[in-house]
Scaffold this motif. Structure first.
Motif, mmCIF file in Angstrom:
data_model
loop_
_atom_site.group_PDB
_atom_site.id
_atom_site.type_symbol
_atom_site.label_atom_id
_atom_site.label_comp_id
_atom_site.label_asym_id
_atom_site.label_seq_id
_atom_site.Cartn_x
_atom_site.Cartn_y
_atom_site.Cartn_z
ATOM 1 N N UNK B 97 0.828 -1.205 0.000
ATOM 2 C CA UNK B 97 0.000 0.000 0.000
ATOM 3 C C UNK B 97 0.867 1.262 0.000
ATOM 4 N N UNK B 230 -6.852 3.919 10.049
ATOM 5 C CA UNK B 230 -8.002 3.027 10.183
ATOM 6 C C UNK B 230 -8.052 2.111 8.969
ATOM 7 N N UNK B 231 -8.102 2.689 7.754
ATOM 8 C CA UNK B 231 -8.285 1.836 6.575
ATOM 9 C C UNK B 231 -6.979 1.499 5.871
ATOM 10 N N UNK B 233 -6.063 2.560 3.024
ATOM 11 C CA UNK B 233 -6.202 2.580 1.565
ATOM 12 C C UNK B 233 -6.781 3.896 1.044
ATOM 13 N N UNK B 234 -6.803 4.915 1.882
ATOM 14 C CA UNK B 234 -7.207 6.236 1.388
ATOM 15 C C UNK B 234 -8.682 6.543 1.504
ATOM 16 N N UNK B 235 -9.439 5.687 2.186
ATOM 17 C CA UNK B 235 -10.885 5.876 2.213
ATOM 18 C C UNK B 235 -11.371 6.707 3.398
ATOM 19 N N UNK B 236 -10.754 6.544 4.554
ATOM 20 C CA UNK B 236 -11.371 7.107 5.762
ATOM 21 C C UNK B 236 -10.942 8.541 6.066
ATOM 22 N N UNK B 237 -9.908 9.028 5.441
ATOM 23 C CA UNK B 237 -9.390 10.385 5.664
ATOM 24 C C UNK B 237 -8.911 10.582 7.100
ATOM 25 N N UNK B 238 -8.540 9.507 7.763
ATOM 26 C CA UNK B 238 -8.185 9.596 9.172
ATOM 27 C C UNK B 238 -6.737 9.983 9.435
ATOM 28 N N UNK B 240 -4.420 12.014 8.176
ATOM 29 C CA UNK B 240 -3.885 13.167 7.442
ATOM 30 C C UNK B 240 -2.793 13.925 8.216
ATOM 31 N N UNK B 242 -0.755 17.951 7.953
ATOM 32 C CA UNK B 242 -0.793 19.245 7.259
ATOM 33 C C UNK B 242 0.393 19.377 6.306
ATOM 34 N N UNK B 250 -3.244 26.155 3.291
ATOM 35 C CA UNK B 250 -3.142 24.990 4.159
ATOM 36 C C UNK B 250 -3.942 23.836 3.559
ATOM 37 N N UNK B 251 -3.389 22.664 3.626
ATOM 38 C CA UNK B 251 -4.097 21.497 3.112
ATOM 39 C C UNK B 251 -3.688 20.278 3.925
ATOM 40 N N UNK B 252 -4.497 19.244 3.823
ATOM 41 C CA UNK B 252 -4.163 17.981 4.467
ATOM 42 C C UNK B 252 -3.896 16.932 3.399
ATOM 43 N N UNK B 254 -3.242 12.539 3.014
ATOM 44 C CA UNK B 254 -3.334 11.258 3.710
ATOM 45 C C UNK B 254 -1.981 10.564 3.713
#
Lengths: 313, 272
Positions: B97, B230-231, B233-238, B240, B242, B250-252, B254
């Motif tokens: 991954x 959590x996932x 694989x890029x799905x949960x956005x958990x 991140x 900065x 500013x951006x986040x 993964x």
């Protein structure tokens, strides 16, 4: 035995199997397409989208809890324009109904604008009104509540307003953070929602004793996973008995048996949520498992299964 | 980039002492697709605790049978459970991954900078580069808090790296942080910083210091970040972090899907 019919109708949408995914746990589906054939799903539900891009909440955004997890993602998403341009084309190629989850943090006008935009989008089979995300604050709910889904009147007004601008199937996503979820479901039904989806996460907190800080950045988050399943099954059972529109049940489904709990409690379909994180092909396993269970227990259709719960000891 | 969800059989799960273990299994598909810097999501429990899979970087891939090594340290209940699994046990893994390291252009010298267990993914890179059989210079700067925490210096030497060590307490190698070792290395006579690229992995403050030193000398580089996921694989956005995007907005991003490898200058270190 004759053919097992796993199709389910939700509003104007026909699901091939009674299994979808919970918004926010499946990204925009492309993340999972390498792990199983998405066409086995009854529908794909996309991560909640808002009118403007949202950066989301400060990290850390997730933490593990006993048999569950807390999240405070805060609906990070690229906004409807980018969603329609960059995410939807991939989904359109799959010939699986797409439920587009939408939300607003300001007022109903944003929901209405989103619904208008999606009404023109051929690839969107249904619109999920996410009025129950605990990680954002609404200004339309009455004082003392922070979510539209915590207020039957606000729920009624929003669903009614969206109903007026779209013929698409409307699914209203409900919050468990209420005293009486049945009254909220009834308000959604009365306002013209085609279905209700429940439950969203239960608000929760976890504190690290060594740092004395919350384990998630936003302090309070939403609890999901098997830990919340009994609450979800109870709410699905209560709502299913009191409303006549279909119920999509979710909350801690992590195998076939836990999906069956919801169907037996009266749900017309189920959604795999946090379970997608535990195993990316879990939804595939559950679709096959439900079919197998229906065959073994001689349930010819999902509506038979829905009435299959026994009460006498 | 292809990932697989597989059930594999543990070949060995060796105790390296000081709370470290090296777990091996074979999977031709995962090994065939893996590149240095990528990771695996490993299911560590049979039941509901711990609920989530754990991310582990790939320590090495070798041989025709697709042998994969995972070097890990026992940190909490998940890694403790994993350390108890015997050879022959079935393990559920998803991988490879994330985005691995961009490999260096031909002839460019390589400086690996590891803080403690940060050496884990860098070893895979070192062995891939060694397999090139080129004349490329590869330095491995390994740092740790003390002598016992230094991560596999002999293996890096065997893989063809010139190894330099530092410990916070001075018990082995030069005393101080590995970022200080990098600073003095880039300052040493005969070293032309612009002819090198840095690959770093370790605790975030160590990576921040490494990014600062790299910036000071104008050396390009990459870092591999760790995060609770959590996932994976890029799905949960958990997971991140900065980042500094164009225009200073500013951006986040993964860690799992946009990373775990980032340019050293991309994370907004001050906000982490």
């Amino acid at each position: 035995m004759s053919r097992i019919r796993t199709e389910v109708r939700i509003g104007r949408m026909m699901l091939r199997t009674p299994v979808t995914v919970a918004s926010g746990t499946f990204g925009y589906a492309s993340e999972f397409s390498g792990f199983f054939d998405l066409r086995i799903l009854g529908a794909v539900t996309t991560k909640t989208v808002t009118l403007k891009p949202r950066r989301g909440n400060v990290p850390p955004r997730t933490c593990e809890t006993p048999a569950g997890m807390l999240n405070s993602v805060g609906l990070e998403n690229p906004g409807i324009d980018v969603f329609l341009k960059e995410k939807m084309p991939f989904l359109a190629g799959y010939k699986v109904p797409v439920i587009v989850s939408i939300a607003s943090e300001s007022d109903n006008r944003e929901f209405i604008e989103l619904a208008r935009r999606l009404d023109h989008c051929r690839e969107a089979a249904a619109i999920e009104l996410n009025i129950s995300c605990p990680n954002i604050r609404h200004t339309t709910a009455r004082p003392g509540t922070s979510l539209i889904a915590q207020d039957a009147g606000a729920t009624y007004r929003l669903v009614k307003a969206v109903r007026a601008v779209t013929k698409k199937t409307i699914i209203t996503k409900l919050s468990p953070n209420v005293t009486d979820i049945v009254s909220i479901a009834a308000a959604a039904e009365e306002a013209g929602s085609d279905a209700v989806a429940l439950i969203n996460t239960i608000t929760g907190m976890s504190i690290d004793a060594s740092s004395r800080k919350s384990r998630i950045g936003a302090v309070i988050g939403g609890l999901s996973g098997p830990a919340i399943r009994p609450v979800a099954v109870r709410m699905v059972w209560e709502v299913s008995r009191r409303v006549s529109i279909p119920v999509i049940g979710m909350g801690g489904i992590c195998d076939t048996d836990s999906a069956l709990e919801f169907l037996l409690a009266g749900a017309s379909a189920v959604a795999v949520g946090t379970g997608n994180f535990l195993s990316p092909s879990l939804a595939d396993e559950i679709v096959k498992g439900i079919r197998e269970y229906m065959r073994e227990n001689r349930f010819g259709s999902v509506s038979m299964l829905r009435k299959g719960m026994k009460y006498a000891r | 980039m292809k990932s697989f969800e597989k059930k594999v059989i543990i070949i060995s799960n060796r105790d390296l002492k000081h709370g470290r273990f090296i777990l091996s299994f074979s999977d031709k598909q995962i090994a065939g697709a893996a590149s240095p810097g990528q990771f695996l999501m490993v299911k560590v429990s049979r039941g509901l605790f711990p609920l989530l899979r754990r991310p582990f970087s790939i320590h090495n891939c070798s041989g025709k049978d697709g042998r994969i090594d995972v070097l890990y340290e026992v940190k909490g209940p998940g890694s403790r459970l994993l350390s108890q699994y015997p050879p022959g046990r079935v393990l559920e893994v998803v991988g490879p991954l994330g985005n691995g390291f961009s490999l260096p252009e031909k002839g460019r010298g390589v400086i690996l900078v590891a803080g403690g267990m940060g050496a884990a993914p860098l070893f895979f890179l070192a062995s891939r580069l060694a397999a090139e059989r080129s004349k490329r210079r590869i330095y491995a700067l390994l740092g740790a808090c003390g002598k016992n925490r230094l991560c596999r210096p002999a293996e890096f030497t065997a893989a063809g790296c010139s190894v330099k060590l530092s410990t916070d307490d001075g018990s082995c190698g030069s005393a101080g942080y590995v970022s200080g070792l990098l600073d003095s290395f880039l300052n040493s006579p005969g070293i032309i910083p612009s002819a090198y690229v840095i690959y770093a992995c370790g605790p975030r403050p160590m990576l921040q210091a490494t990014a600062f030193v790299a910036g000071k000398f104008g050396v390009p580089g990459y870092c591999s970040l760790e995060a609770h996921m959590a996932c994976g694989i890029g799905a949960c956005m958990g997971c991140v972090i900065p980042v500094r995007s164009e225009g200073g907005r500013e951006a986040y991003k993964r860690v799992c899907h946009d990373g775990p490898v980032f340019s050293l200058q991309e994370p907004d270190w001050g906000k982490m």
